[in-house]
Write an enzyme that holds these catalytic residues in place. Structure first.
Site, short mmCIF file in Angstrom:
data_model
loop_
_atom_site.label_atom_id
_atom_site.label_comp_id
_atom_site.label_asym_id
_atom_site.label_seq_id
_atom_site.Cartn_x
_atom_site.Cartn_y
_atom_site.Cartn_z
N ARG A 172 2.80 24.92 26.35
CA ARG A 172 1.98 24.93 25.13
C ARG A 172 2.05 26.30 24.46
O ARG A 172 2.09 26.39 23.23
CB ARG A 172 0.53 24.57 25.46
CG ARG A 172 0.34 23.10 25.83
CD ARG A 172 -1.13 22.76 26.03
NE ARG A 172 -1.86 22.79 24.77
CZ ARG A 172 -3.18 22.76 24.68
NH1 ARG A 172 -3.93 22.70 25.78
NH2 ARG A 172 -3.77 22.79 23.50
N CYS A 230 -7.53 30.17 25.16
CA CYS A 230 -6.85 28.99 25.69
C CYS A 230 -6.80 27.96 24.58
O CYS A 230 -6.55 28.30 23.42
CB CYS A 230 -7.57 28.47 26.94
SG CYS A 230 -9.30 28.02 26.65
#
Length: 275
Positions: A172, A230
């Site tokens: 990611r 995150c």
């Protein structure tokens, strides 16, 4: 005081003269909901706390899991029996992310005695209960600011002038995949530091020295300016906790990638670490 507690010590403290308030914060990204699991069996005396509704505000401009309204958070903690001076232990199903979110919020809001059960429910060897307790209301009054918090501009500045760690999975970070947010990639200048590398296969944190070595290799030392983000500010709290165990203070960018990537004016980087 360490920020984590093992199951044996928790069992001993729970049977002692000053047992901690226990908060069950089971949650998984994408479900299933944690309450049914709690109702099927939890640590005796534990109160269920919902991450989506009690540890977060509704999704919006602040990201997928914005920080909760301070007054609402205080009310939820008091309902759970949290007092100003009562020790608190939080746990989840074993991943540690949700428990770390509760730990971070309580610490940020001024509570001084909060720990995470290392390894979560899976580490507990004692009996479980299906009885839902009705704790006496606590007197916890949150006063935010005890832990450092970043907004998007602060995260951008830290990525330029300090050290900003991306706690998501490496794919990611690189932008290879993005299953949730508008666009894949990372904040320019941030370094990849997946939260999953802070724990052993058991889900328990690596020894403090090993964590310190891991973070030092990334440039995260006690004298560095360090921040973490995150996807939505949940797993990043777990990384802030790991950094604390390593002796490195770190700020949390609570809005994280869900807030950053929703703003089309914000730059996006892709590919591997710039190192």
């Amino acid at each position: 005081m360490t920020a984590i507690i093992n199951a044996a010590d928790l069992a001993s403290e729970s049977a002692g003269p000053r047992p901690p308030v226990l908060l069950d914060v089971r949650w998984q990204l994408g479900g299933p909901p944690g309450r049914p699991a709690y109702e099927a069996g939890h640590l005796p005396g534990a109160v269920y706390v919902d991450l989506d509704t009690e540890l977060s505000a509704p999704p919006g401009a602040g990201g997928r899991h914005p920080l909760p309204d301070v007054a609402d958070f205080g009310s939820a903690m008091r309902r759970a029996g949290v007092g100003q001076d009562t020790p608190v232990v939080v746990y989840d199903g074993g991943q540690g992310w949700a428990a770390a979110r509760a730990w971070w919020l309580l610490r940020w809001a001024g509570h001084r005695d909060v720990r995470v059960l290392d390894g979560g429910l899976a580490a507990w060897e004692g009996p479980l209960s299906t009885e839902e307790p009705k704790p006496q209301e606590g007197d916890f009054a949150p006063v935010p600011g005890s832990l450092p918090l970043l907004d998007a501009d602060g995260a951008a500045a830290l990525a330029r002038d300090g050290l900003l760690l991306d706690a998501r999975a490496a794919e990611r970070y690189r932008g290879d995949v993005e299953p949730i947010d508008r666009v894949g990639g990372h904040i320019p200048g941030a370094l990849s530091a997946p939260t999953t590398e802070n724990v052993a296969e058991s889900g328990r944190f690596l020894p403090a020295d090993d964590l310190a070595d891991r973070f030092a290799a990334l440039g995260a030392t006690k004298d560095a300016q360090v921040g973490v983000y995150c996807g939505s500010g949940v797993s990043a709290a777990h990384e802030v906790l790991a950094l604390e165990l390593a002796g490195v203070p770190a700020a949390l960018y609570a809005g994280s990638w869900s807030q950053w990537s929703a703003d089309e004016s914000r730059p996006v980087a892709t590919g591997p670490d710039p190192q």
